[in-house]
Write a protein that holds these residues in place. Structure first.
Motif, mmCIF file in Angstrom:
data_model
loop_
_atom_site.group_PDB
_atom_site.id
_atom_site.type_symbol
_atom_site.label_atom_id
_atom_site.label_comp_id
_atom_site.label_asym_id
_atom_site.label_seq_id
_atom_site.Cartn_x
_atom_site.Cartn_y
_atom_site.Cartn_z
ATOM 1 N N SER A 10 28.647 39.245 35.364
ATOM 2 C CA SER A 10 27.980 39.910 36.483
ATOM 3 C C SER A 10 26.699 40.595 36.027
ATOM 4 O O SER A 10 25.654 40.495 36.688
ATOM 5 C CB SER A 10 28.929 40.933 37.112
ATOM 6 O OG SER A 10 28.270 41.688 38.112
ATOM 7 N N ALA A 11 26.772 41.287 34.892
ATOM 8 C CA ALA A 11 25.599 42.001 34.384
ATOM 9 C C ALA A 11 24.489 41.031 33.999
ATOM 10 O O ALA A 11 23.304 41.299 34.238
ATOM 11 C CB ALA A 11 25.995 42.858 33.181
ATOM 12 N N LEU A 12 24.860 39.905 33.401
ATOM 13 C CA LEU A 12 23.852 38.913 33.017
ATOM 14 C C LEU A 12 23.180 38.330 34.257
ATOM 15 O O LEU A 12 21.955 38.156 34.294
ATOM 16 C CB LEU A 12 24.500 37.799 32.193
ATOM 17 C CG LEU A 12 23.545 36.700 31.706
ATOM 18 C CD1 LEU A 12 22.461 37.283 30.807
ATOM 19 C CD2 LEU A 12 24.317 35.600 30.970
ATOM 20 N N LYS A 13 23.976 38.052 35.293
ATOM 21 C CA LYS A 13 23.414 37.518 36.537
ATOM 22 C C LYS A 13 22.451 38.523 37.162
ATOM 23 O O LYS A 13 21.357 38.160 37.615
ATOM 24 C CB LYS A 13 24.543 37.184 37.514
ATOM 25 C CG LYS A 13 24.056 36.579 38.825
ATOM 26 C CD LYS A 13 25.232 36.226 39.729
ATOM 27 C CE LYS A 13 24.743 35.627 41.047
ATOM 28 N NZ LYS A 13 25.887 35.278 41.940
ATOM 29 N N GLN A 14 22.850 39.804 37.179
ATOM 30 C CA GLN A 14 21.998 40.845 37.757
ATOM 31 C C GLN A 14 20.701 41.011 36.970
ATOM 32 O O GLN A 14 19.658 41.347 37.528
ATOM 33 C CB GLN A 14 22.752 42.177 37.787
ATOM 34 C CG GLN A 14 23.898 42.244 38.778
ATOM 35 C CD GLN A 14 23.426 42.307 40.219
ATOM 36 O OE1 GLN A 14 22.327 42.784 40.497
ATOM 37 N NE2 GLN A 14 24.242 41.814 41.127
ATOM 38 N N SER A 15 20.755 40.763 35.667
ATOM 39 C CA SER A 15 19.569 40.953 34.828
ATOM 40 C C SER A 15 18.522 39.870 35.038
ATOM 41 O O SER A 15 17.340 40.074 34.763
ATOM 42 C CB SER A 15 19.971 40.972 33.347
ATOM 43 O OG SER A 15 20.292 39.658 32.891
ATOM 44 N N ILE A 50 23.814 44.501 23.478
ATOM 45 C CA ILE A 50 23.990 43.698 24.691
ATOM 46 C C ILE A 50 23.970 44.587 25.928
ATOM 47 O O ILE A 50 23.309 44.283 26.926
ATOM 48 C CB ILE A 50 25.304 42.889 24.613
ATOM 49 C CG1 ILE A 50 25.176 41.783 23.555
ATOM 50 C CG2 ILE A 50 25.661 42.292 25.968
ATOM 51 C CD1 ILE A 50 26.473 41.061 23.258
ATOM 52 N N ALA A 51 24.698 45.712 25.866
ATOM 53 C CA ALA A 51 24.708 46.646 27.000
ATOM 54 C C ALA A 51 23.302 47.169 27.281
ATOM 55 O O ALA A 51 22.878 47.255 28.437
ATOM 56 C CB ALA A 51 25.666 47.800 26.724
ATOM 57 N N ASN A 52 22.571 47.506 26.224
ATOM 58 C CA ASN A 52 21.205 48.005 26.402
ATOM 59 C C ASN A 52 20.297 46.935 26.993
ATOM 60 O O ASN A 52 19.477 47.208 27.874
ATOM 61 C CB ASN A 52 20.640 48.486 25.062
ATOM 62 C CG ASN A 52 21.284 49.771 24.583
ATOM 63 O OD1 ASN A 52 21.833 50.527 25.378
ATOM 64 N ND2 ASN A 52 21.233 50.023 23.289
ATOM 65 N N ALA A 53 20.436 45.700 26.496
ATOM 66 C CA ALA A 53 19.595 44.608 26.987
ATOM 67 C C ALA A 53 19.859 44.316 28.460
ATOM 68 O O ALA A 53 18.941 43.988 29.218
ATOM 69 C CB ALA A 53 19.827 43.351 26.149
ATOM 70 N N LEU A 54 21.120 44.451 28.871
ATOM 71 C CA LEU A 54 21.491 44.199 30.267
ATOM 72 C C LEU A 54 21.333 45.439 31.138
ATOM 73 O O LEU A 54 21.551 45.388 32.347
ATOM 74 C CB LEU A 54 22.941 43.702 30.333
ATOM 75 C CG LEU A 54 23.205 42.350 29.649
ATOM 76 C CD1 LEU A 54 24.690 42.022 29.682
ATOM 77 C CD2 LEU A 54 22.403 41.237 30.318
ATOM 78 N N THR A 71 19.681 50.104 36.353
ATOM 79 C CA THR A 71 18.435 50.770 36.716
ATOM 80 C C THR A 71 17.264 49.913 36.276
ATOM 81 O O THR A 71 17.415 48.974 35.497
ATOM 82 C CB THR A 71 18.309 52.145 36.029
ATOM 83 O OG1 THR A 71 18.356 51.960 34.608
ATOM 84 C CG2 THR A 71 19.440 53.062 36.452
ATOM 85 N N LYS A 72 16.094 50.237 36.759
ATOM 86 C CA LYS A 72 14.901 49.523 36.331
ATOM 87 C C LYS A 72 14.586 49.877 34.888
ATOM 88 O O LYS A 72 14.845 50.977 34.428
ATOM 89 C CB LYS A 72 13.712 49.895 37.226
ATOM 90 C CG LYS A 72 13.862 49.411 38.665
ATOM 91 C CD LYS A 72 12.630 49.764 39.468
ATOM 92 C CE LYS A 72 12.762 49.255 40.906
ATOM 93 N NZ LYS A 72 11.572 49.600 41.713
ATOM 94 N N ASN A 73 14.012 48.909 34.181
ATOM 95 C CA ASN A 73 13.647 49.150 32.791
ATOM 96 C C ASN A 73 12.604 50.251 32.697
ATOM 97 O O ASN A 73 11.697 50.339 33.515
ATOM 98 C CB ASN A 73 13.082 47.872 32.155
ATOM 99 C CG ASN A 73 14.161 46.823 31.955
ATOM 100 O OD1 ASN A 73 15.309 47.164 31.735
ATOM 101 N ND2 ASN A 73 13.787 45.562 32.040
#
Length: 231
Positions: A10-15, A50-54, A71-73
């Motif tokens: 899910s996180a990868l898709k959202q990213s 990975i958590a930080n990247a996503l 959140t936005k980068n």
């Protein structure tokens, strides 16, 4: 509750990133990412990266606790200034305080380490007064100890130094506490359960959750700060 694999997908898709892009960003192979996404593996030495990247919360990603907090980068570092050398004879700066460092007393991040937290050796660490004030830490209630073991990796490495707020002993689900568990000093994620029970969690998925009576543990304080050497 969703699984780690489901949360990661899910996180990868959202990213909006591809597997290859994520692998490049955290500097591991694309097949390693694919194993995590397929459920063939449920942990990685790069899980923090990975958590930080996503752009998601680490505890949510690894344990499903809390919110994803997408959140936005934005910039995530601030220049603090030069590093000065000091020793025990160096006067304290206006923004410095000294707190006890129980250098020879180690908190277990494994299955438990027996020791006595009162065995103070006279060492001290200097911390920022303004930082402690910002987080509501009374210097007279702060102590530092060493973490031993791998059950809280990758967040707390073996040999990390942690700051404990001894005034904060009320369990807030998902927070990290130093506890005395039948004479074993441990650092763990705690979660209140019905019937005066407490769930003890680790970041490392190789360690199973434990459920104990609140009467069987003494909460020494909440972990609010850490320092470690990166490999």
């Amino acid at each position: 509750m969703t699984t780690f694999t489901e949360r990661l997908n899910s996180a990868l898709k959202q990213s909006g990133m591809s597997q290859h892009q994520l692998a490049e960003k955290v500097k591991i192979s694309q097949p390693a990412i694919q194993k995590l996404l397929s459920g063939k593996s449920n942990t990685s030495r790069k899980i923090v990266e990975i958590a930080n990247a996503l752009n998601v919360d680490l505890l949510w990603l690894t344990k499903g606790i809390g919110k994803a907090k997408l959140t936005k980068n934005s910039a995530n570092a601030t220049m603090l200034g030069a590093i000065d050398e000091w020793d025990s004879k160096t006067p304290l700066d206006e923004d410095e305080v000294e707190v006890p460092f129980y250098k020879d007393v180690r908190l277990s991040a494994g299955n438990g380490f027996a020791d006595d937290i009162e065995d103070y050796n006279g060492y001290k660490l200097r911390l920022s007064r303004s930082t402690m004030r910002k987080y509501g830490i009374d210097k007279d209630c702060a102590v530092c100890l060493t973490v031993y073991g791998d059950s809280m990796e990758p967040v707390f490495r073996d040999g990390s130094t942690v700051g404990i707020n001894q005034a904060d002993t009320n369990i807030r689900d998902g927070k990290i506490y130093a506890i005395n568990h039948d004479g074993l000093l441990r650092i763990k994620i705690l979660e209140r359960l019905p019937g005066n029970q407490v769930k003890i969690r680790s970041y490392n998925s190789d360690y199973d959750d434990e459920t104990v009576s609140l009467d069987d543990i003494t909460i020494l304080g909440r972990v609010w700060w850490q320092s470690s050497i990166l490999d």
